[in-house]
Design an enzyme around this catalytic site. Structure first.
Site, PDB file in Angstrom:
ATOM      1  N   THR A 185       0.864  -1.182   0.000  1.00  0.00           N
ATOM      2  CA  THR A 185       0.000   0.000   0.000  1.00  0.00           C
ATOM      3  C   THR A 185       0.899   1.230   0.000  1.00  0.00           C
ATOM      4  OG1 THR A 185       0.010   0.163   2.380  1.00  0.00           O
ATOM      5  CG2 THR A 185      -1.758  -1.124   1.407  1.00  0.00           C
ATOM      6  N   GLU A 330      -5.906  -3.753   0.313  1.00  0.00           N
ATOM      7  CA  GLU A 330      -6.126  -4.812   1.316  1.00  0.00           C
ATOM      8  C   GLU A 330      -7.340  -5.673   0.982  1.00  0.00           C
ATOM      9  OE1 GLU A 330      -5.387  -1.703   1.878  1.00  0.00           O
ATOM     10  OE2 GLU A 330      -4.179  -1.408   3.676  1.00  0.00           O
ATOM     11  N   LYS A 439     -14.055  18.193  11.928  1.00  0.00           N
ATOM     12  CA  LYS A 439     -15.085  18.320  12.958  1.00  0.00           C
ATOM     13  C   LYS A 439     -15.293  19.787  13.250  1.00  0.00           C
ATOM     14  CE  LYS A 439     -16.405  14.668  15.984  1.00  0.00           C
ATOM     15  NZ  LYS A 439     -16.127  13.787  17.073  1.00  0.00           N
ATOM     16  N   TRP A 444     -19.450  16.380  12.162  1.00  0.00           N
ATOM     17  CA  TRP A 444     -18.588  16.040  11.037  1.00  0.00           C
ATOM     18  C   TRP A 444     -19.033  16.702   9.737  1.00  0.00           C
ATOM     19  CZ3 TRP A 444     -17.589  10.059  11.666  1.00  0.00           C
ATOM     20  CH2 TRP A 444     -16.607   9.889  12.657  1.00  0.00           C
TER      21      TRP A 444
HETATM   22  P1  AMP Z   1      -5.657   1.890  -2.342  1.00  0.00           P
HETATM   23  O1  AMP Z   1      -5.371   0.827  -1.380  1.00  0.00           O
HETATM   24  O2  AMP Z   1      -4.462   2.657  -2.781  1.00  0.00           O
HETATM   25  O3  AMP Z   1      -6.450   1.381  -3.495  1.00  0.00           O
HETATM   26  O4  AMP Z   1      -6.550   2.959  -1.603  1.00  0.00           O
HETATM   27  C1  AMP Z   1      -7.761   2.604  -0.989  1.00  0.00           C
HETATM   28  C2  AMP Z   1      -8.465   3.840  -0.510  1.00  0.00           C
HETATM   29  O5  AMP Z   1      -8.827   4.668  -1.620  1.00  0.00           O
HETATM   30  C3  AMP Z   1      -9.765   3.576   0.194  1.00  0.00           C
HETATM   31  O6  AMP Z   1      -9.591   3.205   1.530  1.00  0.00           O
HETATM   32  C4  AMP Z   1     -10.475   4.910   0.043  1.00  0.00           C
HETATM   33  O7  AMP Z   1     -10.019   5.846   0.986  1.00  0.00           O
HETATM   34  C5  AMP Z   1     -10.033   5.363  -1.327  1.00  0.00           C
HETATM   35  N1  AMP Z   1     -11.052   5.015  -2.318  1.00  0.00           N
HETATM   36  C6  AMP Z   1     -11.063   3.982  -3.163  1.00  0.00           C
HETATM   37  N2  AMP Z   1     -12.157   4.019  -3.945  1.00  0.00           N
HETATM   38  C7  AMP Z   1     -12.871   5.100  -3.572  1.00  0.00           C
HETATM   39  C8  AMP Z   1     -14.109   5.682  -3.977  1.00  0.00           C
HETATM   40  N3  AMP Z   1     -14.824   5.180  -4.969  1.00  0.00           N
HETATM   41  N4  AMP Z   1     -14.527   6.783  -3.330  1.00  0.00           N
HETATM   42  C9  AMP Z   1     -13.809   7.336  -2.332  1.00  0.00           C
HETATM   43  N5  AMP Z   1     -12.626   6.841  -1.905  1.00  0.00           N
HETATM   44  C10 AMP Z   1     -12.168   5.739  -2.523  1.00  0.00           C
END
Ligand code: AMP
Length: 543
Positions: A185, A330, A439, A444
């Site tokens: 990640t 993940e 906040k 929120w």
């Molecule tokens: P990654 O592991 O790099 O794919 O990042 C995952 C994170 O990307 C998630 O926990 C979200 O915070 C963000 N994310 C992925 N898809 C979306 C979505 N459609 N809308 C908002 N946030 C997203």
């Protein structure tokens, strides 16, 4: 009493066997540095994967060893995916957009034995190779004439290695729980964390993504994965496409180039594609400025970051259904998908607009819940915000070589780090990352919703909202905007008036600051930690 069904291991080797026997004639088209339109079939691809497996077999590795890739979406990368994993090794896909020191960290942490490298990333390898002493060889994914000049030792040419190798290789029988792929990640703080996928989790995720209301590709589709194969296995497309029998179109290093994407869609008849919002903005800008259409394209999947309504509405004008999806490295990555567009007639206009702003409902196999600070499960009323937790067979149970992560504190669940609401119908709306919540006066504010609305302004290229200290409210939202080519005269008041009526009045940011470039993470997300650093001393005018 046990059931009496065969216990056939769920391995991705079965994808090769199935695709060769049923979909062997379907095409894979790739853009590479040495060929702007390489084309061959799945049969060719897997035949070359076996040649590559013969090469790897001569490297003297132990089962489970990690073989890394630093490559674009193209046919050689696909061959390497399958050759490494189906031989019993782990294909570790490295994101080339990480900082060099992060790349050194993950190559060493994963203990990568060999690294496949696209020639575009060779300068990066020259920079980091000296610090990766366990790597036994670097394989440049190129023809001999495209090999870089180098003083580094143990550098091999991909095509030379394959030459003369037999295309017969007996894939080993693997345990379905054996690891097949590794992806780190790209968190904004701390070292990257490794997510280790198993054959079983990958096969189950593949089945799930193929459901009609998930990604839902079928044999008649021409699929262009723009989301990189170094970012959560291109959302599983390299597994789902050969299973379904889709023609695949891989844009190589042109994934961010609207003109190439438009040409590939038009010339190859692309019907479905998947990528993060920025690539869609590039494509839309190109289509708009050149007056082009994308008539073959039926559906795009957008994820990785929130998809602004303005992108969906512009794609509507091209007759393209936008499927908003959410997931994480993940989670293999798919967690939810929004198929409201496929059931448009079930919803009123107002309902449809509200639904499509969400990330949809969990796909079968993924359970979700939201909890409060005391870990109490919150109601699914579409109003209560909480920490979003997930469980399922393709969700990581712990990080690679990292015991006791906070995200796994509740047994059986993974805390995503996202904050969400869940509606009574199961629609999940992501409102923020836990670390980004604002906040104000104890309540929120969803920065994602404010950003989505601001991005809808015709003079805005990108928008981000961060919370800044306020003497009366604790925190108030500050809107940070990159103007687009038509936005030179855009002023804060005009933006605030634009937001008025679209979001709750008290969510309207107290101020707007304009910047030239938005900082992004290696996976294209807005880097709010950097924005918070830039505006560390910022004070609201009334503060
Ligand atoms: P990654 O592991 O790099 O794919 O990042 C995952 C994170 O990307 C998630 O926990 C979200 O915070 C963000 N994310 C992925 N898809 C979306 C979505 N459609 N809308 C908002 N946030 C997203």
């Amino acid at each position: 009493m046990q059931g009496l069904m065969m216990d056939v291991p769920l391995t991705i080797t079965s994808i090769i066997q199935h695709a060769e026997s049923v979909n062997g004639h379907k095409e894979i088209v790739s853009v590479t540095r040495d060929n702007p339109r390489h084309r061959y079939t799945y049969k060719d691809a897997f035949s070359r994967s076996r040649q590559l497996a013969n090469v790897i077999a001569g490297w003297g590795l132990s089962q489970g060893d990690r073989i890394a890739t630093l490559a674009w979406n193209d046919y050689r990368h696909l061959e390497a995916y399958y050759a490494a994993a189906c031989s019993g090794y782990v294909c570790h896909t490295i994101n080339p957009r990480l900082f060099p020191e992060q790349i050194v960290y993950i190559i060493n942490h994963a203990d990568d034995q060999f690294v496949f490298v696209d020639p575009d990333f060779w300068p990066l390898i020259e920079q980091v190779a000296g610090e990766c002493s366990n790597v036994k060889g670097w394989v440049v994914m190129a023809t001999p004439e495209n090999m870089p000049e180098t003083q580094l030792a143990n550098v091999y040419c991909y095509e030379t290695l394959l030459e003369g190798q037999s295309d017969q290789f007996l894939w080993p029988e693997l345990d379905e729980n054996a690891a097949c792929a590794l992806c780190y990640t790209s968190g904004t703080t701390g070292n990257p964390k490794g997510v280790l996928y198993s054959h079983r989790s990958t096969v189950l995720h593949t089945y799930a993504t193929l459901m009609p209301d998930a990604l839902g590709m079928s044999g008649g589709d021409v699929v262009m994965p723009i989301v990189p194969m170094f970012h959560v296995n291109a959302w599983g497309n390299p597994y789902a496409c050969p299973v379904a029998g889709c023609k695949m179109v891989m844009p190589g290093n042109k994934m961010g180039d609207g003109a190439t994407l438009a040409a590939l869609i038009h010339e190859e008849g692309v019907t479905m594609s998947a990528g993060v919002p920025t690539v869609w903005l590039n494509l839309l800008n190109h289509l708009r400025s050149e007056g082009l259409r994308v008539d073959t394209l039926k559906q795009i999947v957008v994820g990785g970051s929130a998809c602004p309504l303005s992108i969906m509405e512009e794609f509507d004008t091209y007759g393209v259904d936008t499927r908003h999806a959410w997931g994480m490295t993940e989670m293999s990555p798919l967690g939810t998908a929004n198929a409201a567009g496929a059931h448009r007639d079930l919803h009123t206009d107002e309902e449809f607009t509200r639904l499509r702003m969400t990330v949809g409902t969990p796909i079968w196999g993924v359970e979700v819940k939201i909890t409060d600070d005391d870990n109490k499960t919150l109601p699914r009323d579409g109003v209560a915000f909480g920490a979003l937790k997930v469980r399922g067979p393709w969700i990581c149970s712990s990080y690679y070589k990292l015991e006791g992560s906070e995200a796994h504190a509740e047994p059986g669940w993974f805390e995503t780090g996202d904050v969400a609401t869940i509606s009574p119908e199961g629609y999940v709306a992501i409102t923020d990352r836990t670390k980004d919540v604002i906040k104000s006066g104890g309540e929120w504010i969803s920065s994602i919703e404010v950003e989505n609305c601001a991005t809808g302004h015709p003079q805005v290229a990108e928008a981000a909202v961060i919370g800044r200290m306020h003497p009366k409210w604790g925190e108030r939202p500050l809107l940070i905007v990159v103007r687009n080519a038509e936005g030179a005269d855009l002023q804060p008041d005009a933006l605030k008036s634009f937001l008025d009526g679209k979001i709750a009045k008290w969510w309207i940011p107290d101020d707007v600051q304009f910047i030239e470039d938005m900082p992004h993470t290696a996976t294209g997300k807005i880097q709010k930690t950097t924005l918070r650093d830039i505006f560390a001393d910022y004070q609201f005018p009334d503060a």
